[in-house]
Design a protein around this motif. Structure first.
Motif, PDB file in Angstrom:
ATOM      1  N   MET A   1       0.859  -1.178   0.000  1.00 49.03           N
ATOM      2  CA  MET A   1       0.000   0.000   0.000  1.00 49.03           C
ATOM      3  C   MET A   1       0.903   1.239   0.000  1.00 49.03           C
ATOM      4  SD  MET A   1      -2.958   1.040   2.783  1.00 49.03           S
ATOM      5  CE  MET A   1      -3.108  -0.664   3.199  1.00 49.03           C
ATOM      6  N   ALA A   2       0.859   1.987  -1.065  1.00 47.81           N
ATOM      7  CA  ALA A   2       1.751   3.135  -1.221  1.00 47.81           C
ATOM      8  C   ALA A   2       1.392   4.271  -0.274  1.00 47.81           C
ATOM      9  CB  ALA A   2       1.722   3.615  -2.665  1.00 47.81           C
ATOM     10  N   ASP A   3       0.129   4.565  -0.147  1.00 47.87           N
ATOM     11  CA  ASP A   3      -0.301   5.675   0.696  1.00 47.87           C
ATOM     12  C   ASP A   3      -0.555   5.196   2.116  1.00 47.87           C
ATOM     13  OD1 ASP A   3      -0.268   7.430  -1.455  1.00 47.87           O
ATOM     14  OD2 ASP A   3      -2.374   7.124  -1.916  1.00 47.87           O
ATOM     15  N   SER A   4      -0.199   6.042   3.074  1.00 49.93           N
ATOM     16  CA  SER A   4      -0.467   5.716   4.470  1.00 49.93           C
ATOM     17  C   SER A   4      -1.957   5.904   4.752  1.00 49.93           C
ATOM     18  CB  SER A   4       0.349   6.616   5.392  1.00 49.93           C
ATOM     19  OG  SER A   4      -0.134   7.948   5.328  1.00 49.93           O
ATOM     20  N   VAL A   5      -2.400   5.343   5.868  1.00 48.73           N
ATOM     21  CA  VAL A   5      -3.796   5.543   6.293  1.00 48.73           C
ATOM     22  C   VAL A   5      -4.061   7.037   6.409  1.00 48.73           C
ATOM     23  CG1 VAL A   5      -5.400   5.235   8.213  1.00 48.73           C
ATOM     24  CG2 VAL A   5      -3.991   3.314   7.445  1.00 48.73           C
ATOM     25  N   GLN A   6      -3.128   7.755   7.021  1.00 48.27           N
ATOM     26  CA  GLN A   6      -3.314   9.201   7.199  1.00 48.27           C
ATOM     27  C   GLN A   6      -3.503   9.897   5.858  1.00 48.27           C
ATOM     28  OE1 GLN A   6      -0.582  11.261   9.853  1.00 48.27           O
ATOM     29  NE2 GLN A   6      -0.448  12.960   8.404  1.00 48.27           N
ATOM     30  N   ASP A   7      -2.651   9.596   4.874  1.00 51.77           N
ATOM     31  CA  ASP A   7      -2.763  10.245   3.567  1.00 51.77           C
ATOM     32  C   ASP A   7      -4.091   9.939   2.896  1.00 51.77           C
ATOM     33  OD1 ASP A   7      -0.211  11.288   3.871  1.00 51.77           O
ATOM     34  OD2 ASP A   7       0.757   9.734   2.665  1.00 51.77           O
ATOM     35  N   ARG A   8      -4.533   8.692   3.001  1.00 50.51           N
ATOM     36  CA  ARG A   8      -5.788   8.306   2.354  1.00 50.51           C
ATOM     37  C   ARG A   8      -6.987   8.960   3.033  1.00 50.51           C
ATOM     38  NH1 ARG A   8      -5.518   1.995   1.954  1.00 50.51           N
ATOM     39  NH2 ARG A   8      -7.429   2.237   0.770  1.00 50.51           N
ATOM     40  N   VAL A   9      -6.983   9.012   4.373  1.00 52.26           N
ATOM     41  CA  VAL A   9      -8.091   9.658   5.092  1.00 52.26           C
ATOM     42  C   VAL A   9      -8.127  11.146   4.761  1.00 52.26           C
ATOM     43  CG1 VAL A   9      -8.952  10.302   7.376  1.00 52.26           C
ATOM     44  CG2 VAL A   9      -8.209   7.953   6.950  1.00 52.26           C
ATOM     45  N   ILE A  10      -6.966  11.791   4.756  1.00 50.12           N
ATOM     46  CA  ILE A  10      -6.922  13.218   4.415  1.00 50.12           C
ATOM     47  C   ILE A  10      -7.425  13.444   2.997  1.00 50.12           C
ATOM     48  CG2 ILE A  10      -5.334  15.134   3.932  1.00 50.12           C
ATOM     49  CD1 ILE A  10      -3.786  14.289   6.449  1.00 50.12           C
ATOM     50  N   ALA A  11      -7.061  12.585   2.075  1.00 47.29           N
ATOM     51  CA  ALA A  11      -7.537  12.731   0.691  1.00 47.29           C
ATOM     52  C   ALA A  11      -9.060  12.623   0.614  1.00 47.29           C
ATOM     53  CB  ALA A  11      -6.878  11.681  -0.207  1.00 47.29           C
ATOM     54  N   ILE A  12      -9.638  11.692   1.353  1.00 48.26           N
ATOM     55  CA  ILE A  12     -11.098  11.524   1.372  1.00 48.26           C
ATOM     56  C   ILE A  12     -11.765  12.762   1.966  1.00 48.26           C
ATOM     57  CG2 ILE A  12     -12.998  10.240   2.468  1.00 48.26           C
ATOM     58  CD1 ILE A  12     -11.119   7.716   2.165  1.00 48.26           C
ATOM     59  N   ILE A  13     -11.242  13.239   3.081  1.00 47.49           N
ATOM     60  CA  ILE A  13     -11.816  14.415   3.737  1.00 47.49           C
ATOM     61  C   ILE A  13     -11.659  15.648   2.845  1.00 47.49           C
ATOM     62  CG2 ILE A  13     -11.536  15.993   5.697  1.00 47.49           C
ATOM     63  CD1 ILE A  13     -10.917  13.457   7.392  1.00 47.49           C
ATOM     64  N   ALA A  14     -10.494  15.798   2.229  1.00 49.74           N
ATOM     65  CA  ALA A  14     -10.254  16.941   1.343  1.00 49.74           C
ATOM     66  C   ALA A  14     -11.220  16.926   0.169  1.00 49.74           C
ATOM     67  CB  ALA A  14      -8.810  16.918   0.845  1.00 49.74           C
ATOM     68  N   GLU A  15     -11.444  15.751  -0.403  1.00 43.26           N
ATOM     69  CA  GLU A  15     -12.379  15.647  -1.529  1.00 43.26           C
ATOM     70  C   GLU A  15     -13.777  16.070  -1.097  1.00 43.26           C
ATOM     71  OE1 GLU A  15     -14.268  12.279  -4.490  1.00 43.26           O
ATOM     72  OE2 GLU A  15     -12.313  11.893  -3.587  1.00 43.26           O
ATOM     73  N   GLN A  16     -14.195  15.645   0.078  1.00 44.71           N
ATOM     74  CA  GLN A  16     -15.520  15.993   0.582  1.00 44.71           C
ATOM     75  C   GLN A  16     -15.628  17.495   0.841  1.00 44.71           C
ATOM     76  OE1 GLN A  16     -18.088  13.755   0.760  1.00 44.71           O
ATOM     77  NE2 GLN A  16     -19.273  15.585   1.080  1.00 44.71           N
ATOM     78  N   ALA A  17     -14.534  18.107   1.287  1.00 41.13           N
ATOM     79  CA  ALA A  17     -14.527  19.536   1.607  1.00 41.13           C
ATOM     80  C   ALA A  17     -14.219  20.402   0.383  1.00 41.13           C
ATOM     81  CB  ALA A  17     -13.497  19.811   2.702  1.00 41.13           C
ATOM     82  N   VAL A  18     -13.955  19.751  -0.757  1.00 44.73           N
ATOM     83  CA  VAL A  18     -13.569  20.433  -1.992  1.00 44.73           C
ATOM     84  C   VAL A  18     -12.318  21.299  -1.738  1.00 44.73           C
ATOM     85  CG1 VAL A  18     -14.393  21.702  -4.011  1.00 44.73           C
ATOM     86  CG2 VAL A  18     -16.029  20.487  -2.569  1.00 44.73           C
ATOM     87  N   LEU A  19     -11.313  20.645  -1.143  1.00 48.08           N
ATOM     88  CA  LEU A  19     -10.034  21.278  -0.849  1.00 48.08           C
ATOM     89  C   LEU A  19      -8.914  20.392  -1.386  1.00 48.08           C
ATOM     90  CD1 LEU A  19     -10.617  22.163   2.916  1.00 48.08           C
ATOM     91  CD2 LEU A  19     -10.589  23.791   1.025  1.00 48.08           C
ATOM     92  N   GLU A  20      -7.725  20.951  -1.437  1.00 46.39           N
ATOM     93  CA  GLU A  20      -6.541  20.155  -1.742  1.00 46.39           C
ATOM     94  C   GLU A  20      -6.116  19.458  -0.442  1.00 46.39           C
ATOM     95  OE1 GLU A  20      -5.033  19.631  -4.706  1.00 46.39           O
ATOM     96  OE2 GLU A  20      -6.724  20.763  -5.536  1.00 46.39           O
ATOM     97  N   PRO A  21      -5.585  18.238  -0.528  1.00 48.56           N
ATOM     98  CA  PRO A  21      -5.140  17.551   0.687  1.00 48.56           C
ATOM     99  C   PRO A  21      -4.178  18.393   1.535  1.00 48.56           C
ATOM    100  CG  PRO A  21      -5.208  15.998  -1.109  1.00 48.56           C
ATOM    101  CD  PRO A  21      -5.485  17.361  -1.699  1.00 48.56           C
ATOM    102  N   GLY A  22      -3.340  19.195   0.897  1.00 43.77           N
ATOM    103  CA  GLY A  22      -2.402  20.040   1.627  1.00 43.77           C
ATOM    104  C   GLY A  22      -3.076  21.126   2.453  1.00 43.77           C
ATOM    105  N   ASP A  23      -4.359  21.399   2.162  1.00 48.28           N
ATOM    106  CA  ASP A  23      -5.106  22.417   2.905  1.00 48.28           C
ATOM    107  C   ASP A  23      -5.791  21.850   4.145  1.00 48.28           C
ATOM    108  OD1 ASP A  23      -4.410  24.341   1.024  1.00 48.28           O
ATOM    109  OD2 ASP A  23      -6.187  23.958  -0.195  1.00 48.28           O
ATOM    110  N   VAL A  24      -5.671  20.538   4.352  1.00 47.12           N
ATOM    111  CA  VAL A  24      -6.303  19.876   5.495  1.00 47.12           C
ATOM    112  C   VAL A  24      -5.248  19.647   6.572  1.00 47.12           C
ATOM    113  CG1 VAL A  24      -7.527  17.811   6.278  1.00 47.12           C
ATOM    114  CG2 VAL A  24      -8.005  18.758   4.006  1.00 47.12           C
ATOM    115  N   ALA A  25      -5.433  20.301   7.721  1.00 42.10           N
ATOM    116  CA  ALA A  25      -4.499  20.141   8.845  1.00 42.10           C
ATOM    117  C   ALA A  25      -5.038  19.088   9.806  1.00 42.10           C
ATOM    118  CB  ALA A  25      -4.328  21.470   9.576  1.00 42.10           C
ATOM    119  N   MET A  26      -4.127  18.408  10.476  1.00 45.66           N
ATOM    120  CA  MET A  26      -4.520  17.340  11.395  1.00 45.66           C
ATOM    121  C   MET A  26      -5.387  17.851  12.536  1.00 45.66           C
ATOM    122  SD  MET A  26      -3.491  14.483  10.218  1.00 45.66           S
ATOM    123  CE  MET A  26      -3.377  13.296  11.551  1.00 45.66           C
ATOM    124  N   ASP A  27      -5.222  19.117  12.932  1.00 40.33           N
ATOM    125  CA  ASP A  27      -6.015  19.641  14.043  1.00 40.33           C
ATOM    126  C   ASP A  27      -7.328  20.281  13.598  1.00 40.33           C
ATOM    127  OD1 ASP A  27      -4.835  21.844  12.864  1.00 40.33           O
ATOM    128  OD2 ASP A  27      -4.315  22.823  14.759  1.00 40.33           O
TER     129      ASP A  27
END
Length: 87
Positions: A1-27
């Motif tokens: 699995m190339a992507d970590s769980v964290q990267d994949r979850v952030i990508a899913i959340i970013a897609e839902q928020a219509v943001l780039e993954p880099g715009d999603v902070a852990m906090d």
């Protein structure tokens, strides 16, 4: 699995928020990202599908769930736990 769980979850959340993954902070909370209750449910379904897990979540009473949705970091930690339990 190339992507970590964290990267994949952030990508899913970013897609839902219509943001780039880099715009999603852990906090960030989902509310901070503009994700409403419907978006939350859609995110949960996408996470379940992506990781082939069952999220113990009550959309009507999220505070009653063992699945912590208080922040992106909490969601990542919960998903990591569910993925680990699956092995």
């Amino acid at each position: 699995m190339a992507d970590s769980v964290q990267d994949r979850v952030i990508a899913i959340i970013a897609e839902q928020a219509v943001l780039e993954p880099g715009d999603v902070a852990m906090d960030n909370s989902l509310e901070d990202l503009g994700i409403d209750s419907l978006g939350l449910v859609e995110s949960i379904f996408a996470i379940e599908e992506a990781f082939d897990i069952q999220v113990p979540f009550n959309a009507n009473e999220p505070e009653q769930s063992a699945f912590d949705i208080s922040s992106v970091a909490a969601i990542v930690k919960a998903v990591e736990g569910l993925v680990a339990d699956q092995k």
